[in-house]
Design an enzyme around this catalytic site. Structure first.
Site, PDB file in Angstrom:
ATOM      1  N   ARG A   1       2.108  13.154  10.371  1.00  0.00           N
ATOM      2  CA  ARG A   1       1.058  12.857   9.619  1.00  0.00           C
ATOM      3  C   ARG A   1       0.337  11.779  10.129  1.00  0.00           C
ATOM      4  NH1 ARG A   1      -0.625   9.497   5.621  1.00  0.00           N
ATOM      5  NH2 ARG A   1      -2.095  10.307   3.984  1.00  0.00           N
TER       6      ARG A   1
ATOM      7  N   ASP B   1       0.775  -1.141  -0.101  1.00  0.00           N
ATOM      8  CA  ASP B   1      -0.031  -0.022   0.021  1.00  0.00           C
ATOM      9  C   ASP B   1       0.908   1.248   0.065  1.00  0.00           C
ATOM     10  OD1 ASP B   1      -2.312   1.592   0.057  1.00  0.00           O
ATOM     11  OD2 ASP B   1      -2.575   1.552   2.132  1.00  0.00           O
TER      12      ASP B   1
ATOM     13  N   HIS C   1      -3.470   0.700  12.014  1.00  0.00           N
ATOM     14  CA  HIS C   1      -3.011  -0.773  11.621  1.00  0.00           C
ATOM     15  C   HIS C   1      -1.432  -0.849  11.307  1.00  0.00           C
ATOM     16  CE1 HIS C   1      -3.817   1.637   7.847  1.00  0.00           C
ATOM     17  NE2 HIS C   1      -2.776   1.263   7.486  1.00  0.00           N
TER      18      HIS C   1
ATOM     19  N   ASP D   1      -2.057   9.237   9.767  1.00  0.00           N
ATOM     20  CA  ASP D   1      -2.762   8.320   8.743  1.00  0.00           C
ATOM     21  C   ASP D   1      -4.028   7.856   9.054  1.00  0.00           C
ATOM     22  OD1 ASP D   1      -2.659   7.264   5.909  1.00  0.00           O
ATOM     23  OD2 ASP D   1      -2.333   5.521   7.137  1.00  0.00           O
TER      24      ASP D   1
ATOM     25  N   HIS E   1      -0.077  11.674  -3.020  1.00  0.00           N
ATOM     26  CA  HIS E   1       0.378  10.483  -3.590  1.00  0.00           C
ATOM     27  C   HIS E   1      -0.839   9.478  -4.023  1.00  0.00           C
ATOM     28  CE1 HIS E   1      -0.775   9.766   0.536  1.00  0.00           C
ATOM     29  NE2 HIS E   1      -0.701   8.353   0.320  1.00  0.00           N
ATOM     30  N   ASP E   2      -1.922   9.947  -3.365  1.00  0.00           N
ATOM     31  CA  ASP E   2      -3.260   9.120  -3.297  1.00  0.00           C
ATOM     32  C   ASP E   2      -4.103   9.509  -4.595  1.00  0.00           C
ATOM     33  OD1 ASP E   2      -4.602   7.062  -2.192  1.00  0.00           O
ATOM     34  OD2 ASP E   2      -4.261   7.941  -0.150  1.00  0.00           O
TER      35      ASP E   2
ATOM     36  N   GLU F   1      -4.817  13.528   8.408  1.00  0.00           N
ATOM     37  CA  GLU F   1      -5.431  13.043   7.267  1.00  0.00           C
ATOM     38  C   GLU F   1      -6.765  12.689   7.475  1.00  0.00           C
ATOM     39  OE1 GLU F   1      -5.399  10.168   4.094  1.00  0.00           O
ATOM     40  OE2 GLU F   1      -5.213   9.695   5.855  1.00  0.00           O
TER      41      GLU F   1
ATOM     42  N   ARG G   1      -2.714   4.344  -8.503  1.00  0.00           N
ATOM     43  CA  ARG G   1      -2.180   5.614  -7.799  1.00  0.00           C
ATOM     44  C   ARG G   1      -0.864   5.509  -8.258  1.00  0.00           C
ATOM     45  NH1 ARG G   1      -3.918   4.328  -1.766  1.00  0.00           N
ATOM     46  NH2 ARG G   1      -3.299   2.163  -2.565  1.00  0.00           N
TER      47      ARG G   1
ATOM     48  N   GLN H   1      -3.121  -5.342   5.938  1.00  0.00           N
ATOM     49  CA  GLN H   1      -3.109  -4.418   6.999  1.00  0.00           C
ATOM     50  C   GLN H   1      -3.916  -4.782   7.928  1.00  0.00           C
ATOM     51  OE1 GLN H   1      -3.746  -1.597   3.656  1.00  0.00           O
ATOM     52  NE2 GLN H   1      -2.280  -0.289   4.591  1.00  0.00           N
TER      53      GLN H   1
END
Length: 675
Positions: A313, A167, A210, A315, A421-422, A357, A546, A283
């Protein structure tokens, strides 16, 4: 922190009102001798500065009530909260005692300040390997970052991951080991020091919803006796023996990656358990209803702080707490969780702050933004609606939404971005859309078609991501240049379309720079980098579109920035000018007024700090626009202004003010920009 009568506490026979504040004082009175003794032992054994304990104690006294209040909100019903609180503070104390001296000095300089709200800061983000090969290679690129004006560098996940799919680094196998191909933890510490010496802050990811399924905790669980899976001291994950509970949850959960699998649970045959896996089967979601998990992850978080992180950040912050019958996103406990971690950081690493985020509904996004929670947040509404306005050639939804969704609490700031990036998700509010005559569901479907090139007349060359055939939902991936039309213009069209595409790129970045907050450049955008379609040849990436918008840095094209007229030069020069002009004193404060200029092609707003003001007029279409002079004179109350971007003067005697296709004007009475 809650200070009223706490319902979880028994009646006090002395008649003293019970509150979380009082319970915190009682708890700290009992804990302080334990901590002081531990500190003395460590200081003597390690020959450390004796002043380290008083510094820690001072911050503990100040911030422990907040920390304890949020721990009580999460765990008040448990009989082991005192045990876990002591463990937590010992983790924090050990982290502080081990914190490098230069970071402790940074703590002293920054404590109590809002350093991240400096309007001259510009952020950059990259994958280490895609940008510079490895950490040492990135250190060699610091002069380039300084030339771009970068003041905060976010490095995408760089810690150990499973082989194969991971991921994009967000399946972390070890929070304290760097991926071997990128270097070592010592390399990361050296890079952090070099960045700090160059005046650049460092942001890292804290992936705390996770871990990877091959994390040490998961491996230990597999190696343990059979009963360990049901022992919360050994199992930090959310696991279930059969489908009864997962089925009860699945009825109200949304699918995050529907192309990959259905539902939010994966069966692990070795353990014989259904594991909560919000994102991917590899994950594993952590169980934060267990305070031992909070303590474990606190140690990982503070280890990142001691590696030199200035910003963490957070996540997938919205997904951290689960409850049957809800969507298990942005629950109240998720906020208590982050606020407890924030208070802990104020004690053990106060130079560091959190970046939220939360790519969710706008009302939920803002709920995380507070100095006591996440003082920094991505601005997904600004990002998504910038693209929406380009597709529709109409700024009405952008204007309606931002007119009442920009203000933040003091000491907080947006991170304004054009892409990441997503993927791009269309997270606008359907109520705002309805006010301007837009059906939210249909409009999202249109935007997905437009930006994947499935709509006649589209300039975009994006790719679909995670299309859900059951709901019709999807997201879009692509670099800024490809989504804005440059890829199509260069391969299928001509110079006129190239001009328009560059105009769109600079329009998006211009608004990101001009709005309140910190602008973020995805590194490579300054070279007008297009999609990398080669990801399809990599079996580990072929199923994740992505990777098209995560191209390797095209250093061989850097010389093109010095060749006048090339797309690389024009975009690079445009971003450099935005970086310089953003230093204007009008941008120093957050005050922003969104205006209706009388033409939906134009997005207009005023930035004001003290006596300084800048009126931003942004044409979001490929047609020229003329606005009446009153738009300027009413906003700035003067008949003559200077355009910071164009360098020319304008007078109301002209009767109108014109904007070329995709042109922006930053109009002000004071053209001085601080060096």
């Amino acid at each position: 922190m809650q200070t009223d009568l706490a319902p979880g506490f028994p009646a006090n026979p002395l008649g003293i009102p019970e509150s979380t504040g009082r319970r915190a004082r009682v708890a700290l009175t009992r804990l302080r001798p334990v901590l002081a003794r531990h500190a003395r032992e460590r200081i003597v054994a390690g020959r450390l500065d004796a002043e380290l304990w008083p510094a820690f104690e001072r911050r503990l006294e100040r911030h422990f009530p907040d920390l304890y209040g949020h721990l009580l909100a999460l765990y008040a019903g448990r009989d082991d909260i005192a045990h876990h609180t002591e463990r937590l503070l010992l983790v924090a104390l050990d982290s502080w005692l081990a914190r490098p001296a230069e970071l402790q000095r940074r703590d002293a300089d920054r404590e109590g300040t809002f350093w991240y709200t400096d309007h001259t800061l510009v952020a950059g983000v990259c994958y280490v390997d895609r940008f510079a090969g490895d950490l040492r290679g990135l250190a060699e690129r610091i002069p380039y970052l300084r030339q771009l004006g970068i003041g905060l560098l976010h490095l995408m996940p760089l810690f150990a991951v499973p082989p194969g799919q991971n991921d994009g680094g967000y399946a972390v196998s070890d929070y304290r080991q760097v991926r071997p191909d990128l270097g070592t933890v010592d390399d990361l510490r050296a890079l952090a020091t070099a960045l700090h010496d160059a005046g650049i802050a460092l942001a890292l990811d804290f992936v705390f919803n996770h871990t990877a399924s091959d994390h040490r905790w998961a491996r230990e669980l597999r190696a343990a006796p059979a009963g360990a899976v049901d022992d919360e001291d050994q199992n930090p994950y959310l696991m279930f023996p059969d489908r009864t509970v997962p089925d009860a949850y699945d009825g109200t959960l949304r699918e995050i990656f529907p192309e990959t699998r259905s539902g939010s649970f994966s069966f692990d045959a070795e353990l014989g358990r259904w594991v909560w896996t919000t994102f991917n089967s590899y994950q594993w979601d952590l169980d934060y209803t267990n305070p031992g998990v909070f303590v474990r992850m606190a140690g990982e978080m503070l280890a990142l702080a001691n590696m030199g992180a200035d910003v963490l950040r957070l996540d997938a912050v919205a997904f951290t707490w689960k409850r049957i019958g809800t969507g298990s996103e942005s629950l109240p406990q998720a906020h208590d969780l982050v606020r407890a971690y924030n208070a802990l950081v104020r004690i053990a690493a106060p130079a560091m702050v959190f970046l939220s985020e939360a790519i969710v509904h706008p009302d939920e996004v803002v709920s995380y933004i507070d100095p006591a929670e996440c003082p920094l947040s991505y601005n997904p509404l600004q990002m998504a609606l910038g693209w929406e306005a380009l597709a529709t050639r109409n700024t009405s939804l952008l204007r309606q939404s931002l007119s009442h969704r920009l203000a933040l609490p003091p000491g907080c700031a947006w991170l304004n971005y054009v892409r990441s990036h997503d993927d791009i998700g269309w997270t606008f509010d359907d109520g705002d859309a309805g006010l301007v005559g837009i059906n939210g569901f249909d409009h999202r479907a249109f935007l997905n078609r437009f930006y994947t090139g499935r709509f006649d007349g589209s300039f975009a060359r994006g790719l679909p991501f995670q299309e859900n055939p059951k709901t019709g939902d999807a997201r879009v991936t692509g670099t800024t240049a490809s989504l804005a039309g440059l890829e199509k213009a260069l391969t299928e069209e001509g110079p006129a379309e190239v001009d328009l595409a560059i105009g769109r790129i600079l329009a998006l970045y211009g608004v990101a720079f001009a709005l309140p907050g910190m602008p973020l450049i995805y590194l490579g955008d300054e070279l007008a980098t297009r999609n990398d379609h080669g990801y399809r040849a990599d079996p580990d990436r072929a199923g994740d579109s992505r990777w098209a918008n995560r191209p390797a840095m095209a250093w061989d094209r850097l010389p093109l920035t010095q060749q006048a007229g090339t797309p690389e030069a024009r975009v690079n020069e445009g971003l450099a000018r935005l970086t310089l002009l953003r230093r204007h004193p009008a941008f120093a404060g957050p005050a922003t007024t969104v205006l209706d200029p009388g033409d939906d092609a134009v997005f207009a707003f005023v930035r004001r700090t003290g006596d300084d003001a800048v009126l931003v007029l942004a044409n979001w279409t490929e047609r020229p626009v003329a606005l009446p002079a009153q738009v300027v004179t009413a906003a700035l109350a003067v008949p003559q202004v200077t355009d910071l971007l164009g360098g020319d003067d304008w007078s109301s005697d002209a009767g109108t003010i014109t904007l070329a296709p995709y042109q922006q004007r930053w109009l002000t009475t004071r053209s001085i920009v601080r060096d």
